[in-house]
Enzyme design. Sequence first.
Site, short mmCIF file in Angstrom:
data_model
loop_
_atom_site.label_atom_id
_atom_site.label_comp_id
_atom_site.label_asym_id
_atom_site.label_seq_id
_atom_site.Cartn_x
_atom_site.Cartn_y
_atom_site.Cartn_z
N ASP A 186 0.87 -1.17 0.00
CA ASP A 186 0.00 0.00 0.00
C ASP A 186 0.92 1.24 0.00
O ASP A 186 2.15 1.14 -0.01
CB ASP A 186 -0.98 -0.04 1.19
CG ASP A 186 -2.18 0.88 0.96
OD1 ASP A 186 -2.14 1.70 0.02
OD2 ASP A 186 -3.15 0.80 1.73
C1 BGC Z 1 -5.18 3.14 0.52
C2 BGC Z 1 -5.52 2.12 -0.52
C3 BGC Z 1 -5.47 2.74 -1.89
C4 BGC Z 1 -4.12 3.37 -2.11
C5 BGC Z 1 -3.96 3.99 -3.46
C6 BGC Z 1 -3.93 3.90 0.19
O1 BGC Z 1 -3.75 4.94 1.06
O2 BGC Z 1 -5.02 2.51 1.77
O3 BGC Z 1 -6.76 1.57 -0.25
O4 BGC Z 1 -5.73 1.77 -2.85
O5 BGC Z 1 -3.92 4.35 -1.13
O6 BGC Z 1 -4.72 5.11 -3.59
#
Ligand code: BGC
Length: 774
Positions: free
Chosen positions: A328
């Site tokens: 993530d």
């Molecule tokens: C979130 C994810 C998301 C990613 C990309 C992260 O902060 O936890 O769910 O897919 O950002 O935007």
Amino acid sequence: MKCNYHLFRRLSVYLLIFFVWFGTEAFAQGSVDEYVQRMEQERTDNEAIEQKIDELIQEMTLEEKVGQMTQVNETFFGSDGNTGGATGGQANVLDEEKLRTTLQKYHIGSFLTGGIRPAEEWYRLVDKLQHINMEESRLDIPVIFGIDHVHGTNYIKEGTIFPQQINVAATFDTTFAYQTGVVTAREAAPLGHHWNFAPILDVGREARWPRLYETYGEDPIVSAKMGAAYVNGIQSVEMGPHKMAATAKHYLGYSIPESGWDRTPVEISFPTFQERIVPPFDLAIDEGIKTVMLNSGEINGTPVHASYRIITTMLRDQLGFEGVALTDWMDIIKLHSEHYVTENEKESTYKAIMAGVDMSMTPTTIDFCGHLVELVEEGRIPMERINLSVRRILRLKLQLGLFEHPYPTDEYLDVVGSEEHHTQSKQAAEESIVLLKNKNDILPLDDAKNVLVVGPNADSRNVLAGGWTYTWQGDDESTYPRQMKTLRQAMKAEFGDAEISTAKAGNLEKAARETDAIVVAAGEKPYAEGWGNLNDFDLPDEQLALIEEAAATGKPVILVLIEGRPRTFGTLIDKVDGIVFAGLPGYYGGEAISRVLSGRVNPSGKMSVTYPFRQAHMITYDYKPMQYSYLNVTDSLAMRYTIGKYGNRIGEFGTGLSYSDFEYGQIDLSDTLITGNETLKATVTVTNTSDRAGKEAVIWFVQDEVAERTRPVKEMQHFEKQLIEAGQSKTYTFTIEPQKHLGYPDANGNIILEDGYFTIMTGNSSERFYYETE
Ligand code: BGC
Ligand code: BGC
């Protein structure tokens, strides 16, 4: 042939587990042998694809391989260098020079960005990005573009916005999860959105958590079935050669932070983890999901990004996942900057890669590439380890057809936001609205002449759709289409001649004189992630005061809750006549709520999470008996009040009212004793004794009466929704398979079955049967 092959692969996985289990490992963890063996195992039967991968791996330099393992955001191609799309503004305009430099220096294999753009602009952006990439890429390797279309195509200006997952789950009909997936891929895949960061398979068992609305609710099986339907939907679409990969996120254990706040530590026992958190990921993997995104958090003191056990042993060897594991946002960096398990980014990189990360969403910095190259050159990370991840990434691109058809198309622009897609979103919204209280059948308001609509959530669009709508936080009202109706606008349209009036707090008494009912639209403003962390779980004071004021007028009050998670309001429950839990119903939220209020739509949603009565009653429906026996003997008045009247909840998971009356007959069991693997058939007939047709979701629960380890008071095992015409009956069936529905994990996480009585329950019916192992 194919079947045998899979059987063989499964068997080798079991063998692997066997070896790991008995300590005589087939390879040493982190050895070249391990990687070679894994690469062999993961070869698919598509020889063309595998040969292409072999060739590329031969040709690629270390830097090129590392580039494939890197995902960056618009910082590296956007014109003004900030992350505009992320925080609210327009996604950046592509800066050709910047992009070329990025590609020449780092050979980046993947990009992501968010923010709202018209479909055509998305097409042009990705088209340009890919053309420049193909010009720069020595070996003609296409980039894969990632995006968060988490409830429909929420980053396309004209895209179809569905209800959030918490609502989709409340429909208790997996068709809507499937349709959300299909529509998302149909609209976005042709534009070059190859990789969607959904579905959210975290089980929403912590109601304070600000990402609750992104989940399919608190039950692992509902989450699993909805998630699998979505995956099946999204990954089955082919728009010409354009396809989309889904992401199981956030693997694993993100949704149950002890503090209730986003990205904070989780402590959980292994069996509970197996039972409550793993199932949706397990099923999505069986469904062939192509990628997973890892959880930023730590479990029992180990950050997931540093855990070989979670991201290799469990994910690969036990769950059988063979696709791409992506970090993530910035999570390798967080290993030293937030978890403090390493000293610096290079060590974080080492740890994460050795634990099993395939691709790093770095995404605003790019030191990852340099560190990883060094680690390989220094001999700390074997080249085979790199090859293993690169093979997975190339395979993903090949399976998506990107090598043959790297460029997006504007051929399908008319599919975006099509009438058919809107109809599905609207139907999903309507079926997701939950009626929780309806004193004296105050609803529907079928012959109201004057309805007073008050409250902070009556007049904006963004409150209906929530976070991840057009912008990350979803709160920029100016980005919402004018055709989308607020609740008040929808009420005006729906109620035709009746007057829909308004008043400010403090003036309700006067304003309500002529009114037949007061609708209080309460709840939350949009938020995403940590922006939604709470100080207080109650509805805000002004809202509590407004409900109180409305009740004091003596007119019937209908409380409409538009919010991403339950927010408590205690004994005010007694002062209102009707309660509608609308959650985050999306684009058609205003219409859906209005139609339920008017009676045009007969409500059929049921809670996908439990709505607690008070702040101190945070509990899911599948609590342990001990959790309640204490409450029952307590002398605390508050507790007695609560228990006696509400069972501590305003709406338990799986409950919801209808304008029809459904009568459940006795459960009919095919036997009262089953042995070994024998299955048991349970049927129940539900009769609609009212004069209006309605849909009823029958939800089957099972209770293990006596067990070695404590078992919940009940567990949802099966659900099915059907339309029942007025005066008609429908039969619902549930086939109980012992291993699947009666077993539970022991302390080591192995599923065990025990002799004894089980109770099966649905509606107000229940029956017992005896299970014996042999
Ligand atoms: C979130 C994810 C998301 C990613 C990309 C992260 O902060 O936890 O769910 O897919 O950002 O935007
Ligand atoms: C991004 C989100 C991401 C978040 C992480 C934002 O800038 O747009 O997608 O989840 O940062 O903190």
